[in-house]
Scaffold this active site. Structure first.
Site, PDB file in Angstrom:
ATOM      1  N   SER A 157     -31.435  21.384 -15.413  1.00  0.00           N
ATOM      2  CA  SER A 157     -32.062  20.098 -15.058  1.00  0.00           C
ATOM      3  C   SER A 157     -32.362  20.016 -13.402  1.00  0.00           C
ATOM      4  CB  SER A 157     -31.257  18.917 -15.332  1.00  0.00           C
ATOM      5  OG  SER A 157     -29.782  19.318 -14.614  1.00  0.00           O
ATOM      6  N   HIS A 210     -30.338  15.025 -16.683  1.00  0.00           N
ATOM      7  CA  HIS A 210     -29.348  15.982 -16.731  1.00  0.00           C
ATOM      8  C   HIS A 210     -28.662  16.106 -17.960  1.00  0.00           C
ATOM      9  CE1 HIS A 210     -26.157  18.414 -15.328  1.00  0.00           C
ATOM     10  NE2 HIS A 210     -25.230  17.335 -15.619  1.00  0.00           N
ATOM     11  N   GLU A 226     -22.054  24.237 -16.721  1.00  0.00           N
ATOM     12  CA  GLU A 226     -22.638  23.472 -15.817  1.00  0.00           C
ATOM     13  C   GLU A 226     -23.621  24.625 -14.990  1.00  0.00           C
ATOM     14  OE1 GLU A 226     -23.721  20.458 -15.212  1.00  0.00           O
ATOM     15  OE2 GLU A 226     -22.083  19.093 -15.963  1.00  0.00           O
ATOM     16  N   HIS A 261     -27.824  19.614 -21.188  1.00  0.00           N
ATOM     17  CA  HIS A 261     -26.539  19.708 -21.940  1.00  0.00           C
ATOM     18  C   HIS A 261     -26.809  20.054 -23.521  1.00  0.00           C
ATOM     19  CE1 HIS A 261     -23.116  19.650 -19.272  1.00  0.00           C
ATOM     20  NE2 HIS A 261     -23.817  18.788 -18.366  1.00  0.00           N
TER      21      HIS A 261
END
Length: 277
Positions: free
Chosen positions: A203, A137, A183, A142
């Site tokens: 993700s 993730h 996010e 990111h």
């Protein structure tokens, strides 16, 4: 008040978090410890292979450019080697952490262009869902977009401003901004199709498809104050996704907004329901 590392380690152990917080430094970083076994490397390749089939179609080109530039797909990345590449693009680097860390050190890392990345990876049984954020993730989600200068500037600015917003009582508001942009953000540039860039989408095999192509996904034009007022879903797909026209719009809105006035005006109000937007 900054939490003591030892106290936080005991709290994480009590919560059953799997990272080894007992070896944290004062800033909650740890050594990456590149000793991943063959099974972990296979899980990384499986996750990357599966997710890349979707991101090539549904992710914003800036994210895809970042993946290509940093070289993340063949094996579990070495944090130091990726940091060397990332610094050349935007001056950011990667620091290893054992998992979730307290807000204050997290913001401090962002303010100094350091992105915390969990140093452990989910298991084969957790390919589809994991409760805690893991390396996949953090890294696959990111890090690629941090190669983009405008978004990288926004992230540093967020780290610098978040503490002051929280001190004013706007902790939920500043968290919502991160949630709906970093996010779960979408972007539609003029004349271009809708694309995703948020790490939670990059993700997630299922929610990425839902957010961009799902007929039930509600796409809302980005407005900073509306974002900061809107509640979000933790354990299910989002009911609303905010759509940026550009990363410049995000950075400029955050840079020029009177955050103190927004907090003063909206603090104490119930959150807007995402299904009602």
């Amino acid at each position: 008040m900054t939490m003591n590392v030892a106290d936080y380690a005991r709290e994480c152990a009590a919560r059953g978090l799997r990272g080894d917080y007992s070896v944290c430094r004062a800033d909650f970083t740890v050594a990456q410890g590149y000793n991943y076994n063959d099974e972990e490397q296979a899980v990384w390749r499986t996750l990357c292979d599966r997710q890349t089939k979707l991101t090539r179609k549904l992710a914003h080109h800036s994210y895809l450019d970042g993946v290509a530039a940093l070289g993340l797909l063949d094996k579990i990345p070495d944090f130091g080697a990726v940091s060397e590449k990332l610094r050349k693009f935007t001056g950011w680097e990667i620091v290893a952490v054992p998992g979730l860390i307290p807000a204050q050190p997290f913001f401090d890392h962002l303010a100094h262009r350091r992105f915390p990345v969990t140093n452990w990876l989910r298991t084969q049984k957790e390919l589809d869902y994991i409760v805690e954020p893991d390396m996949f993730h953090d890294f696959f989600g990111h890090v690629p977009i941090l190669t983009q200068p405008v978004f990288a500037d926004f992230m540093q600015m967020y780290g610098k401003k978040a503490d002051s917003v929280i001190a004013l009582g706007g902790d939920e508001m500043i968290t919502r901004l991160y949630w709906y942009t970093v996010e779960y953000g979408l972007i539609r540039e003029p004349g271009q199709p809708l694309k995703a860039f948020g790490a939670g989408l990059m993700s997630s095999f299922t929610e990425l498809q839902f957010a961009v192509e799902g007929g039930e996904a509600h796409h809302v034009p980005f407005d900073l104050e509306t974002v900061m007022r809107t509640g979000y879903e933790i354990d299910k797909f989002q009911r609303a996704y905010f759509v940026l026209p550009s990363f410049d719009a995000l950075r400029d809105a955050f840079e020029t907004a009177d955050l103190a006035a927004i907090v003063a005006r909206r603090k104490g109000e119930p959150a807007l329901g995402p299904a009602s937007l």
